[in-house]
Design a protein around this motif. Structure first.
Motif, PDB file in Angstrom:
ATOM      1  N   VAL A  59       0.862  -1.187   0.000  1.00 22.73           N
ATOM      2  CA  VAL A  59       0.000   0.000   0.000  1.00 22.73           C
ATOM      3  C   VAL A  59       0.896   1.234   0.000  1.00 22.73           C
ATOM      4  O   VAL A  59       1.816   1.353   0.806  1.00 22.73           O
ATOM      5  N   LEU A  60       0.606   2.156  -0.923  1.00 27.01           N
ATOM      6  CA  LEU A  60       1.396   3.382  -1.057  1.00 27.01           C
ATOM      7  C   LEU A  60       0.512   4.564  -0.685  1.00 27.01           C
ATOM      8  O   LEU A  60       0.094   5.348  -1.523  1.00 27.01           O
ATOM      9  N   ASP A  61       0.248   4.679   0.609  1.00 23.24           N
ATOM     10  CA  ASP A  61      -0.713   5.675   1.085  1.00 23.24           C
ATOM     11  C   ASP A  61      -0.104   7.010   1.476  1.00 23.24           C
ATOM     12  O   ASP A  61      -0.817   7.920   1.889  1.00 23.24           O
ATOM     13  N   ASP A  62       1.217   7.150   1.361  1.00 27.57           N
ATOM     14  CA  ASP A  62       1.837   8.455   1.606  1.00 27.57           C
ATOM     15  C   ASP A  62       3.171   8.527   0.873  1.00 27.57           C
ATOM     16  O   ASP A  62       3.653   7.527   0.325  1.00 27.57           O
ATOM     17  N   ALA A  63       3.763   9.710   0.852  1.00 34.38           N
ATOM     18  CA  ALA A  63       5.003   9.930   0.098  1.00 34.38           C
ATOM     19  C   ALA A  63       6.145   9.049   0.608  1.00 34.38           C
ATOM     20  O   ALA A  63       6.964   8.567  -0.174  1.00 34.38           O
ATOM     21  N   GLY A  64       6.190   8.812   1.911  1.00 39.45           N
ATOM     22  CA  GLY A  64       7.236   7.956   2.481  1.00 39.45           C
ATOM     23  C   GLY A  64       7.129   6.528   1.989  1.00 39.45           C
ATOM     24  O   GLY A  64       8.138   5.883   1.679  1.00 39.45           O
ATOM     25  N   ALA A  65       5.913   6.018   1.896  1.00 37.64           N
ATOM     26  CA  ALA A  65       5.702   4.658   1.402  1.00 37.64           C
ATOM     27  C   ALA A  65       6.110   4.558  -0.068  1.00 37.64           C
ATOM     28  O   ALA A  65       6.715   3.555  -0.482  1.00 37.64           O
ATOM     29  N   VAL A  66       5.817   5.580  -0.840  1.00 36.36           N
ATOM     30  CA  VAL A  66       6.206   5.595  -2.257  1.00 36.36           C
ATOM     31  C   VAL A  66       7.731   5.604  -2.372  1.00 36.36           C
ATOM     32  O   VAL A  66       8.309   4.810  -3.119  1.00 36.36           O
ATOM     33  N   ARG A  67       8.393   6.480  -1.619  1.00 34.79           N
ATOM     34  CA  ARG A  67       9.864   6.548  -1.657  1.00 34.79           C
ATOM     35  C   ARG A  67      10.479   5.193  -1.285  1.00 34.79           C
ATOM     36  O   ARG A  67      11.410   4.723  -1.938  1.00 34.79           O
ATOM     37  N   HIS A  68       9.952   4.580  -0.228  1.00 35.42           N
ATOM     38  CA  HIS A  68      10.476   3.290   0.221  1.00 35.42           C
ATOM     39  C   HIS A  68      10.299   2.219  -0.865  1.00 35.42           C
ATOM     40  O   HIS A  68      11.217   1.444  -1.130  1.00 35.42           O
ATOM     41  N   PHE A  69       9.149   2.192  -1.516  1.00 34.24           N
ATOM     42  CA  PHE A  69       8.899   1.218  -2.580  1.00 34.24           C
ATOM     43  C   PHE A  69       9.857   1.446  -3.749  1.00 34.24           C
ATOM     44  O   PHE A  69      10.422   0.493  -4.301  1.00 34.24           O
ATOM     45  N   LEU A  70      10.071   2.701  -4.125  1.00 40.31           N
ATOM     46  CA  LEU A  70      10.910   3.022  -5.287  1.00 40.31           C
ATOM     47  C   LEU A  70      12.401   2.777  -5.042  1.00 40.31           C
ATOM     48  O   LEU A  70      13.160   2.609  -5.999  1.00 40.31           O
ATOM     49  N   LYS A  71      12.831   2.727  -3.786  1.00 41.65           N
ATOM     50  CA  LYS A  71      14.246   2.509  -3.463  1.00 41.65           C
ATOM     51  C   LYS A  71      14.781   1.183  -3.983  1.00 41.65           C
ATOM     52  O   LYS A  71      15.982   1.030  -4.191  1.00 41.65           O
ATOM     53  N   GLN A  72      13.914   0.214  -4.180  1.00 38.14           N
ATOM     54  CA  GLN A  72      14.365  -1.113  -4.605  1.00 38.14           C
ATOM     55  C   GLN A  72      14.866  -1.157  -6.052  1.00 38.14           C
ATOM     56  O   GLN A  72      15.534  -2.104  -6.449  1.00 38.14           O
ATOM     57  N   PHE A  73      14.572  -0.127  -6.826  1.00 37.40           N
ATOM     58  CA  PHE A  73      14.947  -0.144  -8.238  1.00 37.40           C
ATOM     59  C   PHE A  73      16.302   0.492  -8.448  1.00 37.40           C
ATOM     60  O   PHE A  73      16.572   1.582  -7.961  1.00 37.40           O
ATOM     61  N   ARG A  74      17.164  -0.194  -9.217  1.00 29.00           N
ATOM     62  CA  ARG A  74      18.505   0.334  -9.459  1.00 29.00           C
ATOM     63  C   ARG A  74      18.539   1.269 -10.661  1.00 29.00           C
ATOM     64  O   ARG A  74      19.580   1.827 -10.991  1.00 29.00           O
ATOM     65  N   SER A  75      17.404   1.440 -11.319  1.00 23.75           N
ATOM     66  CA  SER A  75      17.315   2.315 -12.484  1.00 23.75           C
ATOM     67  C   SER A  75      16.473   3.548 -12.140  1.00 23.75           C
ATOM     68  O   SER A  75      15.249   3.441 -12.003  1.00 23.75           O
ATOM     69  N   PRO A  76      17.110   4.726 -11.967  1.00 20.50           N
ATOM     70  CA  PRO A  76      16.331   5.935 -11.682  1.00 20.50           C
ATOM     71  C   PRO A  76      15.254   6.240 -12.727  1.00 20.50           C
ATOM     72  O   PRO A  76      14.149   6.639 -12.366  1.00 20.50           O
ATOM     73  N   PRO A  77      15.524   6.033 -14.044  1.00 19.22           N
ATOM     74  CA  PRO A  77      14.452   6.290 -15.009  1.00 19.22           C
ATOM     75  C   PRO A  77      13.241   5.362 -14.792  1.00 19.22           C
ATOM     76  O   PRO A  77      12.101   5.781 -14.955  1.00 19.22           O
ATOM     77  N   PHE A  78      13.489   4.115 -14.425  1.00 15.60           N
ATOM     78  CA  PHE A  78      12.378   3.198 -14.182  1.00 15.60           C
ATOM     79  C   PHE A  78      11.594   3.646 -12.945  1.00 15.60           C
ATOM     80  O   PHE A  78      10.355   3.657 -12.963  1.00 15.60           O
ATOM     81  N   ALA A  79      12.298   4.020 -11.892  1.00 21.09           N
ATOM     82  CA  ALA A  79      11.615   4.520 -10.686  1.00 21.09           C
ATOM     83  C   ALA A  79      10.763   5.741 -11.045  1.00 21.09           C
ATOM     84  O   ALA A  79       9.632   5.884 -10.560  1.00 21.09           O
ATOM     85  N   SER A  80      11.263   6.590 -11.922  1.00 17.35           N
ATOM     86  CA  SER A  80      10.491   7.760 -12.369  1.00 17.35           C
ATOM     87  C   SER A  80       9.254   7.333 -13.163  1.00 17.35           C
ATOM     88  O   SER A  80       8.187   7.944 -13.030  1.00 17.35           O
ATOM     89  N   ASP A  81       9.390   6.280 -13.965  1.00 10.48           N
ATOM     90  CA  ASP A  81       8.234   5.773 -14.717  1.00 10.48           C
ATOM     91  C   ASP A  81       7.156   5.240 -13.774  1.00 10.48           C
ATOM     92  O   ASP A  81       5.965   5.464 -13.983  1.00 10.48           O
TER      93      ASP A  81
END
Length: 151
Positions: A59-81
């Motif tokens: 569940v991505l119910d706040d900005a912190g949860a989104v940031r934490h989920f996106l940290k797992q990706f080693r590709s910044p462009p993919f995280a941006s997508d």
């Protein structure tokens, strides 16, 4: 001539796993009648992005949860997508978005289904009709899911 043919075959194979595709499945096809009205609203894919495959939705119910989920990706462009896909599907009142890395393989699933199992939402990728026989870079596929907010 053989070298040219070999190069063309290699280019064709690479095109199948290219990161130039926007990564979005053309039909993230979900069924609105799914349990709890949970539905997959987008599928984002990208080459060599990494990520931890899971079945249950985060569940991505706040900005912190989104940031934490996106940290797992080693590709910044993919995280941006993934972030852009989240932003393009704002949840309605009483709803929340979630996401899950549903697969790392040679192909982006054309669809996914979501079901509620023991209080958690589980995503199952759809079958790829013509899977690539070989892959030079694995493709990470993330499902963006619209969920009812926890009561």
């Amino acid at each position: 001539m053989k070298a040219l043919l070999g190069s063309l075959v290699l280019l064709a194979a690479l095109a199948g796993c290219s990161s130039e595709d926007d990564g979005s499945a053309k039909d993230p096809a979900t069924r609105p009648s799914e349990p709890g009205d949970a539905k997959v609203v987008a599928i984002v894919g990208g080459s060599a992005a990494g990520g931890d495959v899971a079945q249950t939705v985060t569940v991505l119910d706040d900005a912190g949860a989104v940031r934490h989920f996106l940290k797992q990706f080693r590709s910044p462009p993919f995280a941006s997508d993934v972030r852009a896909a989240l932003q393009s599907h704002p949840p309605a009142e009483g709803r929340v978005l979630g996401a899950v890395v549903m697969e790392v393989s040679c192909d982006i699933p054309p669809s996914a289904t979501v079901a509620e199992v023991d209080g958690a939402y589980v995503v199952t990728p759809g079958k790829v009709p013509a899977p690539h026989p070989e892959c030079f870079a694995a493709v990470t596929s993330v499902a963006i899911v619209d969920l009812p907010a926890a009561g």
